[in-house]
Write a protein that holds these residues in place. Structure first.
Motif, PDB file in Angstrom:
ATOM      1  N   GLU A 198       0.830  -1.204   0.000  1.00 20.81           N
ATOM      2  CA  GLU A 198       0.000   0.000   0.000  1.00 20.81           C
ATOM      3  C   GLU A 198       0.866   1.256   0.000  1.00 20.81           C
ATOM      4  OE1 GLU A 198      -4.051  -1.440   2.305  1.00 20.81           O
ATOM      5  OE2 GLU A 198      -2.498  -0.454   3.483  1.00 20.81           O
ATOM      6  N   VAL A 199       0.303   2.350  -0.545  1.00 14.25           N
ATOM      7  CA  VAL A 199       0.995   3.645  -0.476  1.00 14.25           C
ATOM      8  C   VAL A 199       0.683   4.292   0.875  1.00 14.25           C
ATOM      9  CG1 VAL A 199       1.379   5.841  -1.652  1.00 14.25           C
ATOM     10  CG2 VAL A 199       0.660   3.864  -2.968  1.00 14.25           C
ATOM     11  N   VAL A 200      -0.595   4.331   1.229  1.00 14.00           N
ATOM     12  CA  VAL A 200      -1.018   4.880   2.524  1.00 14.00           C
ATOM     13  C   VAL A 200      -1.956   3.896   3.244  1.00 14.00           C
ATOM     14  CG1 VAL A 200      -2.060   6.850   3.719  1.00 14.00           C
ATOM     15  CG2 VAL A 200      -1.035   7.195   1.483  1.00 14.00           C
ATOM     16  N   GLU A 205      -7.874   4.317  -1.406  1.00 12.48           N
ATOM     17  CA  GLU A 205      -6.759   3.558  -1.985  1.00 12.48           C
ATOM     18  C   GLU A 205      -7.151   2.086  -2.126  1.00 12.48           C
ATOM     19  OE1 GLU A 205      -2.896   3.817  -0.163  1.00 12.48           O
ATOM     20  OE2 GLU A 205      -2.211   2.032  -1.223  1.00 12.48           O
ATOM     21  N   ARG A 206      -7.773   1.541  -1.092  1.00 10.72           N
ATOM     22  CA  ARG A 206      -8.128   0.116  -1.138  1.00 10.72           C
ATOM     23  C   ARG A 206      -9.149  -0.159  -2.232  1.00 10.72           C
ATOM     24  NH1 ARG A 206      -7.523  -0.157   5.415  1.00 10.72           N
ATOM     25  NH2 ARG A 206      -5.256  -0.241   5.305  1.00 10.72           N
ATOM     26  N   ARG A 210      -8.339  -2.298  -5.896  1.00 13.34           N
ATOM     27  CA  ARG A 210      -9.128  -3.426  -6.420  1.00 13.34           C
ATOM     28  C   ARG A 210      -9.495  -3.197  -7.882  1.00 13.34           C
ATOM     29  NH1 ARG A 210     -11.394  -3.246  -1.154  1.00 13.34           N
ATOM     30  NH2 ARG A 210     -13.158  -1.970  -1.843  1.00 13.34           N
ATOM     31  N   GLU A 211      -9.629  -1.910  -8.271  1.00 15.96           N
ATOM     32  CA  GLU A 211      -9.955  -1.577  -9.669  1.00 15.96           C
ATOM     33  C   GLU A 211      -8.687  -1.527 -10.530  1.00 15.96           C
ATOM     34  OE1 GLU A 211     -12.070   2.162  -9.503  1.00 15.96           O
ATOM     35  OE2 GLU A 211     -13.599   1.335  -8.164  1.00 15.96           O
ATOM     36  N   GLY A 212      -7.514  -1.743  -9.916  1.00 15.97           N
ATOM     37  CA  GLY A 212      -6.251  -1.790 -10.655  1.00 15.97           C
ATOM     38  C   GLY A 212      -5.718  -0.435 -11.070  1.00 15.97           C
ATOM     39  N   ARG A 213      -6.152   0.634 -10.399  1.00 26.28           N
ATOM     40  CA  ARG A 213      -5.683   1.973 -10.801  1.00 26.28           C
ATOM     41  C   ARG A 213      -4.260   2.228 -10.299  1.00 26.28           C
ATOM     42  NH1 ARG A 213     -10.335   6.465  -9.849  1.00 26.28           N
ATOM     43  NH2 ARG A 213     -12.143   5.096  -9.951  1.00 26.28           N
TER      44      ARG A 213
END
Ligand code: SAM
Length: 224
Positions: A198-200, A205-206, A210-213
């Motif tokens: 994770e970045v943050v 973000e989570r 999941r959407e692959g962004r």
């Protein structure tokens, strides 16, 4: 202090929730209106470091980070009253009474109410991208706000920014370039509580992961 609901019953957020009615009226000039917001914390905590999160959403970053760093005083500002109340209630249930959750517009709060040189870090994670060109003026991150954040940071303080939106990141980079006289741009450093990969580790973000962004992130260090 309690966050007033738009409708329905107020959540009992104890000392954690602060609503617009708890702020003094805006004066004629920001310097008349700014006050020592450390008074929101007990006297024995006022010499500890302060950090600010703008756009806290449901408060996941604050819950994680404030649990890990009880020696830091956190202020979260969330414009949407229902999210601010949700976050404040979550923080209260976790016993994180060194956090204050303010339901207000952070741009107005920082400019009109925040005293100089208070925060060690300002966190802005996944700000609303406002993708349509005619809405770009609503984007949170703009050079005037960055200059105000420079004012409210202590010496060597940091602003940390993460977004999933490429066009908004290009906009942010442009506004960061406009404040290069007062900020040094540095790579983003993950907070201690970010999970594996994770970045943050915020809610958005989570969801976006999941959407692959892909994510873009940067840090700004106060110069001078
Ligand atoms: C996309 S959400 C991200 C929430 C959280 N940071 C996360 O990553 O899960 C952006 C949040 O910023 C809040 N926000 C937008 N403009 C704001 C402002 N001027 N002051 C305070 N909060 C703001 C919105 O209400 C929204 O909850």
């Amino acid at each position: 202090m309690s966050i007033k609901p738009a409708r329905g019953r107020a959540l009992d957020t104890g000392v954690i929730g602060i609503g617009p009615d708890d702020l003094p009226p805006i004066g004629d000039a920001p310097r008349d209106t700014r006050f020592d917001i450390r008074q929101w914390w007990p006297e024995d905590r006022r010499a500890l470091p302060f950090e600010l999160e703008i756009g806290s959403g449901k408060g996941t970053f604050l819950v994680q980070q404030a649990t890990d760093t009880p020696h830091i005083n956190y202020l979260g500002i969330e414009y949407a009253g229902q999210f601010a109340r949700y976050a404040a209630d979550r923080l209260r249930r976790h016993g994180l009474d060194h956090v204050r959750m303010l339901a207000y517009d952070a741009t107005v709060f920082v400019k009109w109410y925040c005293p100089d040189a208070l925060f060690r870090q300002v966190h802005i994670y996944f700000p609303d991208p406002w993708p349509k060109t005619r809405h770009h003026k609503r984007r949170l991150i703009q050079a005037p706000l960055l200059r105000e954040l420079h004012r409210v940071l202590v010496a060597d303080g940091f602003v940390r920014i993460v977004t999933d939106h490429d066009d908004y990141f290009a906009w942010i980079e442009d506004h960061v370039a406009q404040v290069a006289d007062v900020f040094e741009r540095l790579p983003f450093e993950r907070p201690t509580t970010a999970g594996d990969g994770e970045v943050v580790g915020t809610n958005f973000e989570r969801k976006y992961r999941r959407e692959g962004r892909p994510f873009n992130a940067l840090s700004l260090k106060k110069k001078g």
